[in-house]
Scaffold this motif. Structure first.
Motif, PDB file in Angstrom:
ATOM      1  N   ASP A 715       0.835  -1.200   0.000  1.00  0.00           N
ATOM      2  CA  ASP A 715       0.000   0.000   0.000  1.00  0.00           C
ATOM      3  C   ASP A 715       0.868   1.247   0.000  1.00  0.00           C
ATOM      4  O   ASP A 715       1.751   1.409   0.855  1.00  0.00           O
ATOM      5  N   ASN A 716       0.625   2.158  -0.948  1.00  0.00           N
ATOM      6  CA  ASN A 716       1.409   3.392  -0.974  1.00  0.00           C
ATOM      7  C   ASN A 716       0.831   4.465  -0.059  1.00  0.00           C
ATOM      8  O   ASN A 716       1.394   5.552   0.051  1.00  0.00           O
ATOM      9  N   CYS A 717      -0.302   4.178   0.588  1.00  0.00           N
ATOM     10  CA  CYS A 717      -0.843   5.034   1.656  1.00  0.00           C
ATOM     11  C   CYS A 717      -1.416   4.098   2.715  1.00  0.00           C
ATOM     12  O   CYS A 717      -2.599   3.732   2.667  1.00  0.00           O
ATOM     13  N   ILE A 718      -0.600   3.726   3.675  1.00  0.00           N
ATOM     14  CA  ILE A 718      -0.997   2.709   4.645  1.00  0.00           C
ATOM     15  C   ILE A 718      -2.147   3.183   5.520  1.00  0.00           C
ATOM     16  O   ILE A 718      -3.031   2.406   5.883  1.00  0.00           O
ATOM     17  N   PHE A 719      -2.186   4.479   5.834  1.00  0.00           N
ATOM     18  CA  PHE A 719      -3.166   4.989   6.786  1.00  0.00           C
ATOM     19  C   PHE A 719      -4.305   5.754   6.124  1.00  0.00           C
ATOM     20  O   PHE A 719      -5.189   6.261   6.814  1.00  0.00           O
ATOM     21  N   VAL A 720      -4.300   5.847   4.808  1.00  0.00           N
ATOM     22  CA  VAL A 720      -5.360   6.547   4.076  1.00  0.00           C
ATOM     23  C   VAL A 720      -5.901   5.600   3.010  1.00  0.00           C
ATOM     24  O   VAL A 720      -5.142   5.060   2.205  1.00  0.00           O
ATOM     25  N   SER A 721      -7.211   5.398   3.009  1.00  0.00           N
ATOM     26  CA  SER A 721      -7.820   4.474   2.059  1.00  0.00           C
ATOM     27  C   SER A 721      -7.685   5.010   0.635  1.00  0.00           C
ATOM     28  O   SER A 721      -8.122   6.117   0.340  1.00  0.00           O
ATOM     29  N   ASN A 722      -7.066   4.216  -0.226  1.00  0.00           N
ATOM     30  CA  ASN A 722      -6.899   4.603  -1.647  1.00  0.00           C
ATOM     31  C   ASN A 722      -6.721   3.345  -2.475  1.00  0.00           C
ATOM     32  O   ASN A 722      -5.620   2.989  -2.900  1.00  0.00           O
ATOM     33  N   SER A 723      -7.828   2.663  -2.721  1.00  0.00           N
ATOM     34  CA  SER A 723      -7.760   1.379  -3.420  1.00  0.00           C
ATOM     35  C   SER A 723      -7.209   1.524  -4.828  1.00  0.00           C
ATOM     36  O   SER A 723      -6.691   0.561  -5.389  1.00  0.00           O
TER      37      SER A 723
END
Length: 897
Positions: A715-723
């Motif tokens: 995941d390139n944004c572990i703490f922000v949802s961005n499928s």
């Protein structure tokens, strides 16, 4: 995930239906489960857990199911199914996805086909739909005279990458096709070229497309047919492997971005074709089954195997090996493929063979081809293949050209075993469908018997064992380890339609086919129930124990259970009389009955104290004058057997520990969280490995902190949802959490808010060099920064309005907006609403959800009356968009319009 190729044959039954015949292509690695455990095959069931519908319409009139021919499907580990088919002369409707018609809507001939790929989740909801668009020839090549009717294509096979991030599909095409993002493929000759395309599984957006082209001038005969595709089975190898055939044409590696790779030339009857493509769409290797005609001075007419036909029909990659399934049709008594040693061949019959290749070096694994026909002198064809525990198994059936599908041959390549299912005489009403597999249920043959009369089939295996299979009308599953005990199913498909099967290799499978009435296509997701007790294997604590052998589902077989009708995993029996306390109406065996379950309110006030001969008042307790045994808490349970010396009459959370001794008296699972606040009953609420606030036992996305379906590792944004994992500047952070989205050194807020004065980059999606941005506002100095105010709907009550100036979408209802600008596929810029959630509609709206006006928004927006016209409808939107647009940048403006 095994992937199945379908040979679809139309037959007349009032409407054209899809006749069953399945093939195969790709391979994954999965476990058969513990085959030493005896499964009860006859109890096996598939429980419907999701249903998707494929609608076919023209002018609101339902169209026959044969206007969308499903060719293949594949399932990922989360139960999503990816399906590919060919659409003609109908609009296709998938839930809320915009209707697509690639014939009437673009004035193309009704009989021309085009591929459609779609993703359906485990509940049967359609997530996205992707399709390349046929175009006139001059869209691809300015001097072309090809009309749009000259553009048509087919898809034959689909494969899922091992990391489940990409799907690839292959087929053939003619004319001009736009795959999106300025990716065009072109073929001006009236013969078919091959293609392979790769799509992102999360977004349904194209990654790349590669055309496998011929170099022959003015070709008018033959074609390049790509029929099967498979990804590598290891993360370290991103290559994609292809099988097919080339007929009377030469494939030029330079035209296929191959570099220094030998050309191949197919003879007039057709040669089997094998190719390897890199993960970024470059041809790495190619070969054909008849290399003798590949010399530069050879002609395409030179042939092998007595001018016979060889075609690649399947491909499986496993353990760094590639196995190509090849069907040969030759008049010779022996044949060769890929320079193999001669193989015995039934003259003028279709003979299925397999050829092994090293996945990394592309060298042959042996000089011998594997004969799959079992010494048959009939037409045979490869129906399906599956890899489980590093073993490849083929399903080979007799061709319907012989009048029946039997015998059916099961060949395990790695074990060297061959099993057969057969019967005397011709039985055309036996229809094998393919393999169904699960980690608990094992591997089964799915088939149908369409006659009202029962049938008995015979089977033999390589060990010399034999037996019979009794079938009645309907669908059935036959265990490869227990042929004689088929499980009968009740599936809602028309028996004359094809079934397209895919498996997640855990506990789910999906099946596509026409419904019983033949009016539309359905895609059903099934959860496996190995023991047939109504509990899915994924939730069944004892998936091998059928419900009729464990009525209380406590994992104790009824024959061993001291309370077969009462759940009692501990099997406690106070009086050792063989009847467990959970169902014993006299638990202490003193002749005074207690309630079941024991609640201390029955006749026996001391249900765990045998008062025989010492109980004059008959209350079940030893009278005080006779009682020498200690009961310190006077709870009716002697201290010697009291699991809680204290009041054990109360157990508020029913965990078997009396309140007086229960560290967590209101906490059934004893995880330290009271039941009223327990997020995950039965699991430790403190065990949250990804710190997303959801305990591991109830987390649908473990090791995925933001629960966007992308594990933290990837995941390139572990703490922000961005499928969608959008990452404009290609750095380590996705746009959703990147403090400098465009990478120009001017920071933006996270989450992005261009209206906040603390947001330094006023053009966060436009990279601007320092020399062009002297005021350091992130915008080119000749470009006016956008205010982009959030528009307000005058209809505060959200009621409908006929006012054309009212916003088409209430911006207050849009909870997530990512604004993307810059040069892109439309020549100017692209501003898109990504992952936009409309609260009022309770659904997700994206680029492909019909918001066509939004995909052409300009890169630079002039100062005008406000930004809310992007949300407005009708003439108002068109007028204001025109005012704000730059015709040199925006493709929706044409000079003079």
């Amino acid at each position: 995930m095994i992937e199945l190729k379908k040979l679809l044959i139309t037959i007349g039954v009032g409407i054209l239906m899809l006749f069953s015949s399945m093939g195969l292509n790709a391979t994954e690695y999965h476990s058969l489960g513990d085959e030493s455990v005896k499964r009860s095959s006859t109890n096996l069931d598939l429980i419907l857990t999701g249903e998707g519908v494929i609608g076919l319409v023209n002018d609101d009139v339902t169209q026959p199911v044969n206007k969308f021919l499903i060719k293949d499907s594949v399932m990922d580990s989360e139960g999503n199914t990816y399906v590919v088919g060919n659409l003609r002369d109908a609009g296709i409707v998938l839930d809320e996805q915009p209707r697509v018609n690639l014939n009437d809507d673009i004035e193309r001939n009704a009989e021309r086909s085009s591929p459609v790929i779609a993703k359906m989740n485990s509940n049967g909801a359609w997530i996205w739909m992707y399709y390349p668009v046929p175009e006139k020839g001059d869209v691809c090549y300015g001097e072309s005279f090809l009309e749009i009717n000259d553009s048509y294509a087919y898809a034959n096979s689909i494969s899922l990458s091992v990391d489940e991030s990409r799907i690839s599909f292959v087929g053939e095409f003619s004319g001009c096709y736009d795959f999106g993002s300025s990716n065009l493929i072109y073929n001006s000759d009236p013969v078919l070229n091959g293609y392979i395309a790769t799509v992102n599984t999360s977004t349904g957006n194209l990654d790349w497309v590669l055309s496998i082209q011929h170099e022959d001038a003015d070709a008018s005969f033959g074609g390049i047919y790509l029929t099967s595709v498979s990804h590598s089975d290891t993360l370290s190898n991103s290559n994609v492997y292809i099988a097919g055939s080339v007929q009377s044409l030469t494939i030029d590696p330079e035209n296929s971005a191959a570099g220094d790779i030998d050309l191949v030339r197919g003879d007039d009857s057709g040669d089997a074709y094998f190719a390897v493509v890199s993960g970024v769409g470059e041809l790495l290797f190619q070969a054909d089954s008849c290399s003798g005609n590949n010399l530069q001075n050879a002609t395409s007419g030179n042939s092998c195997n007595g001018a016979g036909t060889e075609r690649g029909v399947s491909i499986d990659v496993y353990d760094d090996s590639v196995m190509i399934g090849v069907e040969v049709d030759s008049g010779e008594s022996s044949v060769r493929i890929f320079n193999s040693n001669p193989v015995t061949n039934p003259p003028n019959k279709i003979n299925p063979l397999a050829w092994g290749i090293d996945a990394l070096t592309y060298d042959a694994l042996s000089t011998n081809a594997l004969d799959l026909n079992g010494e048959s002198n009939k037409d045979e064809e490869i129906l399906d293949a599956i890899v489980v525990d590093g073993q490849l198994t083929y399903m080979v059936k007799q061709s319907m050209s012989e009048g029946a599908s039997l015998p059916l041959t099961i060949v395990n390549v790695d074990k060297g075993t061959t099993d057969k299912i057969f019967t005397a005489g011709s039985q055309p009403k036996f229809i094998p469908r393919g393999f169904v597999h699960g980690s608990t249920m094992g591997t089964h043959i799915l088939g149908s018997w369409t006659s009202v009369s029962p049938i008995t089939l015979s089977w033999t295996n390589s060990t010399g064992s034999s037996g019979s299979i009794n079938l009645v009308q309907g669908d059935f599953l036959i265990d490869l380890n227990d042929y004689s005990n088929p499980a009968t199913l009740s599936l809602p498909f028309n028996p004359l339609s094809s079934y397209t099967i895919s498996n997640d290799y855990g506990s789910q499978s999906s099946i596509f086919g026409a419904n019983a009435q033949g009016s539309h296509i359905i895609g059903n997701v099934y959860s496996h129930d190995t023991d047939g007790d109504g509990i899915w294997d994924s939730f069944d604590s004892n998936a091998f124990t059928p419900g009729d052998q464990d009525l209380d589902s406590d994992s104790i077989l009824d024959v061993n259970d001291n309370c077969p009708n009462h759940w009692n995993l501990r099997q406690v029996d106070f009086d050792d009389d063989g009847v467990g306390d959970a169902c014993d109406n006299d638990a202490d065996n003193d002749g005074v009955t207690n309630n079941v379950p024991i609640d201390f309110l029955g006749n026996d006030n001391c249900p765990f104290e045998n008062s025989t001969g010492l109980d004059l008042d008959g209350d079940g307790c030893i009278d005080p004058q006779n009682n020498t045994a200690q009961d310190s808490d006077n709870d009716g349970v002697l201290d010697s057997v009291d699991n809680c010396v204290g009041d054990n009459s109360q157990d508020s959370d029913n965990d078997g520990i009396p309140n007086a001794c229960d560290a967590y008296p209101q906490d059934w699972d004893n995880d330290g969280v009271v039941d009223s606040n327990d997020k995950c009953q039965g699991f430790d609420d403190g065990n949250d490995t990804d710190d997303d606030g959801i305990p591991l036992g109830c987390d649908d996305h473990p090791n995925d902190t933001d629960n966007d379906g992308i594990i933290n590792l990837n995941d390139n944004c572990i703490f922000v949802s961005n499928s969608d994992q959008t990452n404009l500047d290609g750095d380590a952070q996705g746009d959703a959490c990147d403090g400098d989205i465009d990478g120009d050194g001017v920071s933006n807020l996270v989450p992005l808010n261009v209206e906040n004065t603390s947001n330094l980059d006023k053009c966060p999606y436009s990279f601007v060099s320092n020399s062009s941005d002297l005021n350091s506002n992130g915008c080119a100095d000749d470009e006016e920064a956008e205010d982009c105010p959030i528009c307000v709907n005058s209809n505060d009550d959200n009621t409908s309005s006929e006012d054309d100036s009212a916003p088409l979408i209430d911006p207050d209802d849009v909870t997530t907006v990512a604004v993307v600008g810059g040069g892109g596929v439309v020549g100017g810029g692209l501003l898109a609403l990504l992952g936009t959630k409309v609260r009022r509609a309770m659904s997700f709206v994206g680029i492909d959800d019909g918001l066509e006006a939004l995909k052409h928004l300009p890169q630079r927006k002039k100062k005008d009356q406000g930004s809310d016209h992007y949300f407005r409808k009708g003439v108002t939107r068109q007028e204001e968009m025109s005012l704000s647009a730059n015709k040199d940048l925006d493709d929706y403006i044409e000079d003079g319009k």
